[in-house]
Design a protein around this motif. Sequence first.
Motif, PDB file in Angstrom:
ATOM      1  N   GLU A   1     -16.654 -19.132  73.771  1.00 45.50           N
ATOM      2  CA  GLU A   1     -15.823 -18.391  74.729  1.00 45.50           C
ATOM      3  C   GLU A   1     -16.465 -17.090  75.185  1.00 45.50           C
ATOM      4  O   GLU A   1     -15.783 -16.205  75.699  1.00 45.50           O
ATOM      5  CB  GLU A   1     -14.451 -18.099  74.097  1.00 45.50           C
ATOM      6  N   GLY A   2     -17.767 -16.953  74.985  1.00 42.73           N
ATOM      7  CA  GLY A   2     -18.441 -15.730  75.418  1.00 42.73           C
ATOM      8  C   GLY A   2     -18.511 -14.701  74.300  1.00 42.73           C
ATOM      9  O   GLY A   2     -17.763 -14.763  73.317  1.00 42.73           O
ATOM     10  N   ILE A   3     -19.443 -13.775  74.452  1.00 43.77           N
ATOM     11  CA  ILE A   3     -19.633 -12.685  73.483  1.00 43.77           C
ATOM     12  C   ILE A   3     -19.654 -11.384  74.263  1.00 43.77           C
ATOM     13  O   ILE A   3     -20.389 -11.248  75.247  1.00 43.77           O
ATOM     14  CB  ILE A   3     -20.957 -12.871  72.707  1.00 43.77           C
ATOM     15  N   GLU A   4     -18.833 -10.423  73.824  1.00 46.89           N
ATOM     16  CA  GLU A   4     -18.813  -9.130  74.506  1.00 46.89           C
ATOM     17  C   GLU A   4     -19.751  -8.143  73.806  1.00 46.89           C
ATOM     18  O   GLU A   4     -19.675  -7.946  72.597  1.00 46.89           O
ATOM     19  CB  GLU A   4     -17.388  -8.559  74.551  1.00 46.89           C
ATOM     20  N   ILE A   5     -20.631  -7.541  74.620  1.00 45.67           N
ATOM     21  CA  ILE A   5     -21.540  -6.502  74.140  1.00 45.67           C
ATOM     22  C   ILE A   5     -20.832  -5.167  74.342  1.00 45.67           C
ATOM     23  O   ILE A   5     -20.326  -4.892  75.431  1.00 45.67           O
ATOM     24  CB  ILE A   5     -22.855  -6.528  74.959  1.00 45.67           C
ATOM     25  N   ASP A   6     -20.805  -4.313  73.306  1.00 46.06           N
ATOM     26  CA  ASP A   6     -20.017  -3.067  73.413  1.00 46.06           C
ATOM     27  C   ASP A   6     -20.566  -2.101  74.457  1.00 46.06           C
ATOM     28  O   ASP A   6     -19.819  -1.336  75.061  1.00 46.06           O
ATOM     29  CB  ASP A   6     -19.901  -2.373  72.038  1.00 46.06           C
ATOM     30  N   ASP A   7     -21.907  -2.138  74.711  1.00 47.77           N
ATOM     31  CA  ASP A   7     -22.480  -1.173  75.648  1.00 47.77           C
ATOM     32  C   ASP A   7     -23.795  -1.729  76.190  1.00 47.77           C
ATOM     33  O   ASP A   7     -24.738  -1.945  75.427  1.00 47.77           O
ATOM     34  CB  ASP A   7     -22.723   0.164  74.931  1.00 47.77           C
ATOM     35  N   THR A   8     -23.853  -1.981  77.505  1.00 40.38           N
ATOM     36  CA  THR A   8     -25.078  -2.541  78.092  1.00 40.38           C
ATOM     37  C   THR A   8     -26.004  -1.454  78.646  1.00 40.38           C
ATOM     38  O   THR A   8     -27.062  -1.767  79.179  1.00 40.38           O
ATOM     39  CB  THR A   8     -24.741  -3.529  79.226  1.00 40.38           C
ATOM     40  N   ARG A   9     -25.644  -0.185  78.497  1.00 41.07           N
ATOM     41  CA  ARG A   9     -26.496   0.879  79.066  1.00 41.07           C
ATOM     42  C   ARG A   9     -27.929   0.875  78.509  1.00 41.07           C
ATOM     43  O   ARG A   9     -28.877   1.090  79.278  1.00 41.07           O
ATOM     44  CB  ARG A   9     -25.852   2.254  78.855  1.00 41.07           C
ATOM     45  N   PRO A  10     -28.118   0.615  77.197  1.00 40.96           N
ATOM     46  CA  PRO A  10     -29.506   0.603  76.699  1.00 40.96           C
ATOM     47  C   PRO A  10     -30.368  -0.476  77.367  1.00 40.96           C
ATOM     48  O   PRO A  10     -31.584  -0.307  77.481  1.00 40.96           O
ATOM     49  CB  PRO A  10     -29.347   0.327  75.197  1.00 40.96           C
ATOM     50  N   ILE A  11     -29.740  -1.591  77.823  1.00 41.34           N
ATOM     51  CA  ILE A  11     -30.514  -2.625  78.526  1.00 41.34           C
ATOM     52  C   ILE A  11     -31.077  -2.034  79.808  1.00 41.34           C
ATOM     53  O   ILE A  11     -32.249  -2.236  80.148  1.00 41.34           O
ATOM     54  CB  ILE A  11     -29.638  -3.856  78.857  1.00 41.34           C
ATOM     55  N   ALA A  12     -30.256  -1.274  80.536  1.00 38.80           N
ATOM     56  CA  ALA A  12     -30.682  -0.698  81.816  1.00 38.80           C
ATOM     57  C   ALA A  12     -31.863   0.241  81.630  1.00 38.80           C
ATOM     58  O   ALA A  12     -32.746   0.332  82.483  1.00 38.80           O
ATOM     59  CB  ALA A  12     -29.520   0.032  82.472  1.00 38.80           C
ATOM     60  N   THR A  13     -31.908   0.928  80.490  1.00 35.86           N
ATOM     61  CA  THR A  13     -33.006   1.868  80.239  1.00 35.86           C
ATOM     62  C   THR A  13     -34.324   1.134  80.042  1.00 35.86           C
ATOM     63  O   THR A  13     -35.356   1.528  80.570  1.00 35.86           O
ATOM     64  CB  THR A  13     -32.705   2.700  78.971  1.00 35.86           C
ATOM     65  N   SER A  14     -34.304   0.037  79.267  1.00 34.81           N
ATOM     66  CA  SER A  14     -35.571  -0.593  78.888  1.00 34.81           C
ATOM     67  C   SER A  14     -35.960  -1.747  79.811  1.00 34.81           C
ATOM     68  O   SER A  14     -37.131  -2.026  79.994  1.00 34.81           O
ATOM     69  CB  SER A  14     -35.499  -1.092  77.448  1.00 34.81           C
ATOM     70  N   PHE A  15     -34.969  -2.444  80.387  1.00 34.48           N
ATOM     71  CA  PHE A  15     -35.257  -3.679  81.139  1.00 34.48           C
ATOM     72  C   PHE A  15     -34.177  -3.797  82.223  1.00 34.48           C
ATOM     73  O   PHE A  15     -33.275  -4.637  82.134  1.00 34.48           O
ATOM     74  CB  PHE A  15     -35.201  -4.866  80.163  1.00 34.48           C
ATOM     75  N   PRO A  16     -34.251  -2.937  83.275  1.00 34.07           N
ATOM     76  CA  PRO A  16     -33.149  -2.828  84.237  1.00 34.07           C
ATOM     77  C   PRO A  16     -32.757  -4.139  84.927  1.00 34.07           C
ATOM     78  O   PRO A  16     -31.608  -4.326  85.287  1.00 34.07           O
ATOM     79  CB  PRO A  16     -33.672  -1.813  85.263  1.00 34.07           C
ATOM     80  N   VAL A  17     -33.727  -5.067  85.090  1.00 29.50           N
ATOM     81  CA  VAL A  17     -33.417  -6.301  85.838  1.00 29.50           C
ATOM     82  C   VAL A  17     -33.016  -7.462  84.922  1.00 29.50           C
ATOM     83  O   VAL A  17     -32.833  -8.587  85.384  1.00 29.50           O
ATOM     84  CB  VAL A  17     -34.609  -6.724  86.732  1.00 29.50           C
ATOM     85  N   PHE A  18     -32.854  -7.205  83.622  1.00 34.20           N
ATOM     86  CA  PHE A  18     -32.565  -8.291  82.671  1.00 34.20           C
ATOM     87  C   PHE A  18     -31.311  -9.079  83.054  1.00 34.20           C
ATOM     88  O   PHE A  18     -31.331 -10.312  83.136  1.00 34.20           O
ATOM     89  CB  PHE A  18     -32.412  -7.713  81.252  1.00 34.20           C
ATOM     90  N   GLU A  19     -30.196  -8.374  83.286  1.00 33.32           N
ATOM     91  CA  GLU A  19     -28.930  -9.075  83.546  1.00 33.32           C
ATOM     92  C   GLU A  19     -28.999  -9.878  84.836  1.00 33.32           C
ATOM     93  O   GLU A  19     -28.539 -11.017  84.889  1.00 33.32           O
ATOM     94  CB  GLU A  19     -27.774  -8.065  83.575  1.00 33.32           C
ATOM     95  N   ALA A  20     -29.607  -9.305  85.865  1.00 37.21           N
ATOM     96  CA  ALA A  20     -29.731 -10.020  87.146  1.00 37.21           C
ATOM     97  C   ALA A  20     -30.606 -11.265  86.986  1.00 37.21           C
ATOM     98  O   ALA A  20     -30.306 -12.335  87.547  1.00 37.21           O
ATOM     99  CB  ALA A  20     -30.316  -9.092  88.203  1.00 37.21           C
TER     100      ALA A  20
END
Length: 438
Positions: free
Chosen positions: A412-431
């Motif tokens: 049913e999906g997994i919620e990440i508490d904070d995705t801001r660190p992803i934006a710092t290291s790998f900004p295009v990861f989610e896209a």
Amino acid sequence: MRPRRFRPAGALKGRIRVPGDKSISHRCIMLGALALGETRVTGLLEGEDVLATAAAMRAMGASVVRQGEGTWSVHGVGVGALLQPRGPLDMGNSGTSTRLLMGLVSSHPITASFAGDASLSKRPMGRVIDPLSQMGASFEASEGGRLPLIVRGALPAVPISYRLPVASAQVKSAVLLAGLNTPGITTVIEPVPTRDHSERMLRGFGAELNVETETDGTRIITIRGEAELKPQIIDVPGDPSSAAFFIVAALIVPGSEVTIENVGLNPTRAGLIEVLRRMGGSIEELNPREVGGEPVADLLVKHSPLRGIEVDPAIAPSMIDEFPALFVAAALAEGITVTSGLDELRVKESDRLAVMAAALGTVGARIEEREDGLVITGTGGEALGGSAVTIATHLDHRIAMSMAVAGLVSREGIEIDDTRPIATSFPVFEAMLHGLAA
């Protein structure tokens, strides 16, 4: 906080190219700035750390110009011709920039002041100051050998033979870079092999550098000083640490087939691929080639039933940053995966052993946490559990990205508490992940 739920996806399909390798990006700017003529770079990682290196080389006389996304032109001044910077060199948060540039400056007749942010200013530089002082450079450092510090270069510097007391690619690189403008032969003795990007790239730019490996694995690296570097055309390989998340995602999401272009396959960095193949993963190398002395290929990754294995601790240094992603793959494998020799993971951005054990345990994986590793009993391909589950990532980008991948194979999906660190290291990861799922 910026929470986000990563949900189960259909098969992942398509072609992607991950951002350029940070270690190589730093080095091609530095060596391009020391070569006479124009070095052209594509695929450069344009993170803050690499931009700090570019600004420092500019301050010492090189022309370093961005021409488009990831495309840069570097007109160098030649080895020995760095200019006195007018103000302090601001290193931001980049330990790599600081240590390597201290090496470069040490054998030039200039004085440079290094400053950094609060985090970098806590990190001791003594391991680099020791050998560079032996070569004749002098240092005025803050308490404990920390930034801000001043380096006064020596001309001529003295060639030394230096045995690394602790395995460190940065200390090794600093001494080799100082050796570029030092008359005679500078030697670094490395009892435990570390990443060899500096050696490969120095050779690629035309330095006379030799590596001998003794029977006990000790590497003896020599460089002849007063080198003349020749400009290069470099397409920076994709970072294997960034590719890791997409490799694991394609292996564990049924029906997936993903091509990841231009991935760096330096043997000191590619341990994850070897381990996943041993687990039964289908990872094919297409169009293998060499760029700037680095082995590169396009990786075709197909969904594969994985099986648990015992991971040889000797391979850990070549995949130390990729273990969180491997733990997710192991949680979906058939049988038991045993990892050991991973004490270093306890002192990364977070305690990655404890945090990944807790995260995967929360979504129903069977985990035993040991002092130096995890023992994971996989689901054999069954989806991970957890309805309204939120994962605490402790501001660690690799935990966040690994658990985002786990969300693709959850019920049913997994919620990440904070995705801001992803934006710092790998900004295009989610896209990128969304694009493959779409």
